[in-house]
Design a protein around this motif. Sequence first.
Motif, PDB file in Angstrom:
ATOM      1  N   ASP A 312      12.502  -2.299  -9.381  1.00 14.80           N
ATOM      2  CA  ASP A 312      11.140  -1.851 -10.133  1.00 14.80           C
ATOM      3  C   ASP A 312      10.959  -0.540  -8.606  1.00 14.80           C
ATOM      4  O   ASP A 312      10.354  -0.626  -7.730  1.00 14.80           O
ATOM      5  CB  ASP A 312       9.593  -2.586  -9.721  1.00 14.80           C
ATOM      6  CG  ASP A 312       8.466  -2.294 -10.567  1.00 14.80           C
ATOM      7  OD1 ASP A 312       8.780  -1.312 -10.362  1.00 14.80           O
ATOM      8  OD2 ASP A 312       8.037  -2.365 -10.658  1.00 14.80           O
ATOM      9  N   ALA A 313      11.313   0.618  -9.693  1.00 19.07           N
ATOM     10  CA  ALA A 313      10.920   1.725  -9.003  1.00 19.07           C
ATOM     11  C   ALA A 313       9.706   2.525  -9.025  1.00 19.07           C
ATOM     12  O   ALA A 313       8.627   2.921  -7.655  1.00 19.07           O
ATOM     13  CB  ALA A 313      12.211   2.859  -9.429  1.00 19.07           C
ATOM     14  N   GLN A 314       8.711   1.970  -9.950  1.00 20.71           N
ATOM     15  CA  GLN A 314       7.414   2.415  -9.944  1.00 20.71           C
ATOM     16  C   GLN A 314       6.620   1.830  -8.828  1.00 20.71           C
ATOM     17  O   GLN A 314       5.803   2.102  -7.978  1.00 20.71           O
ATOM     18  CB  GLN A 314       6.540   1.985 -11.208  1.00 20.71           C
ATOM     19  CG  GLN A 314       5.247   2.787 -11.142  1.00 20.71           C
ATOM     20  CD  GLN A 314       4.899   4.027 -11.432  1.00 20.71           C
ATOM     21  OE1 GLN A 314       5.945   4.684 -12.287  1.00 20.71           O
ATOM     22  NE2 GLN A 314       4.205   3.868 -10.681  1.00 20.71           N
ATOM     23  N   ASP A 318       4.559   3.468  -5.892  1.00 20.24           N
ATOM     24  CA  ASP A 318       3.897   3.463  -5.425  1.00 20.24           C
ATOM     25  C   ASP A 318       2.642   2.975  -4.457  1.00 20.24           C
ATOM     26  O   ASP A 318       1.736   3.101  -3.585  1.00 20.24           O
ATOM     27  CB  ASP A 318       2.585   2.699  -6.957  1.00 20.24           C
ATOM     28  CG  ASP A 318       2.737   2.667  -8.061  1.00 20.24           C
ATOM     29  OD1 ASP A 318       2.608   4.209  -8.506  1.00 20.24           O
ATOM     30  OD2 ASP A 318       2.307   2.362  -9.335  1.00 20.24           O
ATOM     31  N   ALA A 319       3.815   1.744  -3.087  1.00 23.99           N
ATOM     32  CA  ALA A 319       3.743   1.752  -2.635  1.00 23.99           C
ATOM     33  C   ALA A 319       3.943   2.611  -1.445  1.00 23.99           C
ATOM     34  O   ALA A 319       2.916   2.777  -0.391  1.00 23.99           O
ATOM     35  CB  ALA A 319       4.538   0.479  -1.862  1.00 23.99           C
ATOM     36  N   LEU A 320       4.544   3.499  -1.472  1.00 31.39           N
ATOM     37  CA  LEU A 320       4.623   4.585  -0.411  1.00 31.39           C
ATOM     38  C   LEU A 320       3.900   5.341  -0.865  1.00 31.39           C
ATOM     39  O   LEU A 320       3.335   6.070  -0.204  1.00 31.39           O
ATOM     40  CB  LEU A 320       6.657   5.337  -1.203  1.00 31.39           C
ATOM     41  CG  LEU A 320       7.743   4.311  -0.446  1.00 31.39           C
ATOM     42  CD1 LEU A 320       8.544   4.876  -1.278  1.00 31.39           C
ATOM     43  CD2 LEU A 320       7.823   4.637   1.030  1.00 31.39           C
ATOM     44  N   LEU A 321       3.671   5.789  -2.145  1.00 28.56           N
ATOM     45  CA  LEU A 321       2.027   6.919  -1.739  1.00 28.56           C
ATOM     46  C   LEU A 321       0.925   6.146  -1.313  1.00 28.56           C
ATOM     47  O   LEU A 321       0.694   7.006  -1.035  1.00 28.56           O
ATOM     48  CB  LEU A 321       2.119   6.859  -3.901  1.00 28.56           C
ATOM     49  CG  LEU A 321       1.387   8.781  -3.895  1.00 28.56           C
ATOM     50  CD1 LEU A 321       1.855   9.639  -3.211  1.00 28.56           C
ATOM     51  CD2 LEU A 321       1.246   9.037  -5.821  1.00 28.56           C
ATOM     52  N   VAL A 326       5.378  10.652   0.008  1.00 28.94           N
ATOM     53  CA  VAL A 326       5.698  11.108  -0.876  1.00 28.94           C
ATOM     54  C   VAL A 326       7.423  10.957  -0.558  1.00 28.94           C
ATOM     55  O   VAL A 326       7.886  11.663  -0.117  1.00 28.94           O
ATOM     56  CB  VAL A 326       5.054  12.358  -1.020  1.00 28.94           C
ATOM     57  CG1 VAL A 326       4.843  12.861  -2.188  1.00 28.94           C
ATOM     58  CG2 VAL A 326       3.193  12.016  -0.387  1.00 28.94           C
ATOM     59  N   VAL A 327       7.964  11.136  -2.020  1.00 31.67           N
ATOM     60  CA  VAL A 327       9.002  10.668  -2.221  1.00 31.67           C
ATOM     61  C   VAL A 327       9.630  11.517  -3.308  1.00 31.67           C
ATOM     62  O   VAL A 327       8.477  11.419  -4.113  1.00 31.67           O
ATOM     63  CB  VAL A 327       9.778   9.334  -1.601  1.00 31.67           C
ATOM     64  CG1 VAL A 327       9.792   8.746  -1.034  1.00 31.67           C
ATOM     65  CG2 VAL A 327       9.074   8.915  -2.702  1.00 31.67           C
ATOM     66  N   ALA A 355       8.672   0.322   6.807  1.00 34.54           N
ATOM     67  CA  ALA A 355       6.967  -0.218   6.361  1.00 34.54           C
ATOM     68  C   ALA A 355       6.880  -1.146   4.372  1.00 34.54           C
ATOM     69  O   ALA A 355       6.292  -2.405   4.519  1.00 34.54           O
ATOM     70  CB  ALA A 355       5.894  -0.329   7.121  1.00 34.54           C
ATOM     71  N   SER A 356       6.561   0.366   3.540  1.00 38.81           N
ATOM     72  CA  SER A 356       5.820   0.189   3.068  1.00 38.81           C
ATOM     73  C   SER A 356       6.957  -0.286   1.778  1.00 38.81           C
ATOM     74  O   SER A 356       6.291  -1.027   0.819  1.00 38.81           O
ATOM     75  CB  SER A 356       5.699   2.062   2.911  1.00 38.81           C
ATOM     76  OG  SER A 356       5.044   2.528   3.672  1.00 38.81           O
ATOM     77  N   LEU A 357       8.159  -0.032   1.857  1.00 44.26           N
ATOM     78  CA  LEU A 357       9.201  -0.972   0.951  1.00 44.26           C
ATOM     79  C   LEU A 357       9.146  -1.815   0.997  1.00 44.26           C
ATOM     80  O   LEU A 357       9.135  -3.227   0.085  1.00 44.26           O
ATOM     81  CB  LEU A 357      10.357  -0.392   0.750  1.00 44.26           C
ATOM     82  CG  LEU A 357      10.806   1.017   0.617  1.00 44.26           C
ATOM     83  CD1 LEU A 357      11.836   1.507   0.350  1.00 44.26           C
ATOM     84  CD2 LEU A 357      10.062   1.509  -1.284  1.00 44.26           C
TER      85      LEU A 357
END
Length: 364
Positions: A312-314, A318-321, A326-327, A355-357
Motif C-alpha cells: 500500500d504505497a499511499q 502518508d505515514a512518512l509524511l 518527504v520521499v 519507524a514510520s513504515l
Amino acid sequence: MNGVSNTARILLRDDLRDFAGYRSARSEALQGSVWLNANESPSASPGDADGRLRRYPDPQPPALRDALAALYGLAPAQVLATRGSDEGIDLLLRAFCVPGRGAIVIAPPVFGMYAVCARLHGARVVEVPARDAGDGWRCDLAAMADAALRQHANLVFVCNPGNPTGEAIADADIALLAERLRGRALVVVDAAYAEFAGHDASAALLAAHENIVVLRTLSKAHALAGARIGCVLAASELVGMLQRCQAPYPLAQPAVQAALAALAPDAVARTRTSVARVRGERERLLGELQSAPGVRRAYPSQGNFLLLRFDDAQAAFDALLAAGVVVRDMRATPGLADALRISIGTPEQNQRVLASLAVARQAA
C-alpha cells in the motif's frame, strides 16, 4: 583519442557547422586596468563588498575546468562546465538533433529530463523499457542500439547508475554499445551517481571510445545541489561544439567559488568519507527494508537512494509524511504504480523512515 570525435563531426547539425555562437566581452583575451567593454556598472552593489559581482563571470573559468579535469582524470579541454548536468543534456539536444526531426533513445523508468529536453526541442523520444528482473532492473543495451539504428537516433542516453532504478551497468557493456553505434550515434552516459557505485570509468571509456559523452555533477556526492555545477566530459572537439551552443555567462561567480572550495584536496577527501558513510547506510537500510512488512520489494541500488514497492504505497507515503519525512512518489511513472524512492539520509533520518513504515504497517 581525447581530441577528435568523428561521430560528433558526422552528427553535428548541418546548420551549425559554421556556427560560431555568441562571443561575449569576456571571450576576448584582452588585458587592461580599466574595463569598459561589457556595459557593466561602474559601482558595486551594496551587497558586493569587493565589487567582483558587478563584473560578468568567465564563461569557462580555467581554475574550475582544471579542477574538474583533475577530479575525473582528463585534460581540461575535455571538460565543459555547465549549470548542472541538466544543461549538458539540453546542449547535446541542441547540437545533435535537428529541431522537429531528431530522435533520442532512453530506457524508462529513468531520469525525466532526457525526455523533457527532447520534447521541448521537438525531438522524438524512442523508449526501450528496462526490465524488472525481480532482484534488480536491467537495461537492454542491445535493443537500445537496434532502436537507435532503426529510428536514426543521434543520442542514446544511458543512466549509470540508473535513477530511479539504482541499476549499475558494466563498463564492458557500455563499450560494446559505443562500438556498435560508432559513426551512427553518441552514447551519453549520465554518471550523476557514479561516486556511490564505487567505480568510475569515465576517463577510460572516453579514451577508448570517441562517441561516448559523460555527464557529471557536483550536486550529489559533493553536496552542491544549490550551486548548480555540472560538466560534460567528451573529446575536446565535441566540447567545442557544445560550447558554441551555450549561453554567454552560464556560471555564477559565487557558485564557481563554492565548487572550487569543494574540489580542494581536503574537501575531496571529506567527500570520499561522506560517500562511504552513505553507501554503508544504503546497505543497512536495504537489509532492513527487504524483510519489512508491507514492503513488497526493495531493490539493490548503486545510487544514494533506494527504490521500493509497497503493498500500500499511499499508506506508506502518508505515514512518512506524517512523521515529517518527504520521499519521492514514483507512482505516476509507468511500471512503478506501487513505488516510492527514498534518498539515503543520516542514520537518525533513516531510523525515522524505518519507524514510520512500521507505523504504517500497524495501521493497515
